[in-house]
Design a protein around this motif. Structure first.
Motif, PDB file in Angstrom:
ATOM      1  N   ALA A  96      -8.075  -1.990  -0.089  1.00 47.28           N
ATOM      2  CA  ALA A  96      -7.118  -2.596   0.850  1.00 47.28           C
ATOM      3  C   ALA A  96      -7.714  -3.846   1.500  1.00 47.28           C
ATOM      4  N   LEU A  97      -8.973  -3.778   1.898  1.00 48.21           N
ATOM      5  CA  LEU A  97      -9.625  -4.940   2.497  1.00 48.21           C
ATOM      6  C   LEU A  97      -9.729  -6.092   1.500  1.00 48.21           C
ATOM      7  N   SER A  98     -10.066  -5.761   0.266  1.00 45.59           N
ATOM      8  CA  SER A  98     -10.101  -6.778  -0.781  1.00 45.59           C
ATOM      9  C   SER A  98      -8.715  -7.391  -0.969  1.00 45.59           C
ATOM     10  N   GLY A  99      -7.692  -6.547  -0.923  1.00 47.81           N
ATOM     11  CA  GLY A  99      -6.318  -7.029  -1.056  1.00 47.81           C
ATOM     12  C   GLY A  99      -5.913  -7.967   0.062  1.00 47.81           C
ATOM     13  N   ILE A 100      -6.357  -7.673   1.276  1.00 45.03           N
ATOM     14  CA  ILE A 100      -6.077  -8.567   2.406  1.00 45.03           C
ATOM     15  C   ILE A 100      -6.673  -9.941   2.137  1.00 45.03           C
ATOM     16  N   LEU A 101      -7.920  -9.957   1.661  1.00 41.76           N
ATOM     17  CA  LEU A 101      -8.554 -11.248   1.356  1.00 41.76           C
ATOM     18  C   LEU A 101      -7.812 -11.980   0.248  1.00 41.76           C
ATOM     19  N   MET A 102      -7.343 -11.251  -0.753  1.00 49.19           N
ATOM     20  CA  MET A 102      -6.593 -11.870  -1.853  1.00 49.19           C
ATOM     21  C   MET A 102      -5.276 -12.457  -1.376  1.00 49.19           C
TER      22      MET A 102
END
Length: 119
Positions: A96-102
């Motif tokens: 989810a955190l990676s997705g936020i950055l993406m």
């Protein structure tokens, strides 16, 4: 001490400020294979962490007395464990955190009344 979860702290920071520490901890604390699996880039490459338009201040990627890798390994991971976060849920949190950055990397183009994703 109280902390607010502010959208403005995710999408931009003031001069000499950093966003949420968890992003820096992921960037520094994960092994290269896990970063690759999550499609994580170095913090300085994300739009969310770029200086504001017109600012001459560089991004604040590293802070002298903060060791993001050590904090991830010795504080954040044990805290997740202490509150009972399973390894599967922890993986979901990292995704989810990676997705936020993406999401911050998505570029839009506006034409009249229409908006399109261009990259």
């Amino acid at each position: 001490q109280d902390f607010l979860l502010e959208r403005s702290r995710v999408v931009g920071q003031g001069p000499k400020e950093r966003g949420y520490h968890i992003f820096y901890q992921l960037s520094q604390g994960l092994e290269p294979a896990e970063k690759a699996e999550l499609h994580l880039k170095p913090i300085r490459e994300y739009q969310f962490f770029q200086p504001a338009a017109g600012s001459k201040e560089p991004i604040c990627e590293v802070v002298d007395k903060i060791n993001d890798k050590k904090e991830w390994q010795q504080e954040t991971l044990p805290a997740f464990d202490a509150v009972g976060v399973s390894s599967e849920d922890l993986q979901g949190i990292k995704m989810a955190l990676s997705g936020i950055l993406m999401c911050g990397e998505v570029k839009f183009a506006v034409s009249g009344e229409e908006t399109q994703i261009v990259s």
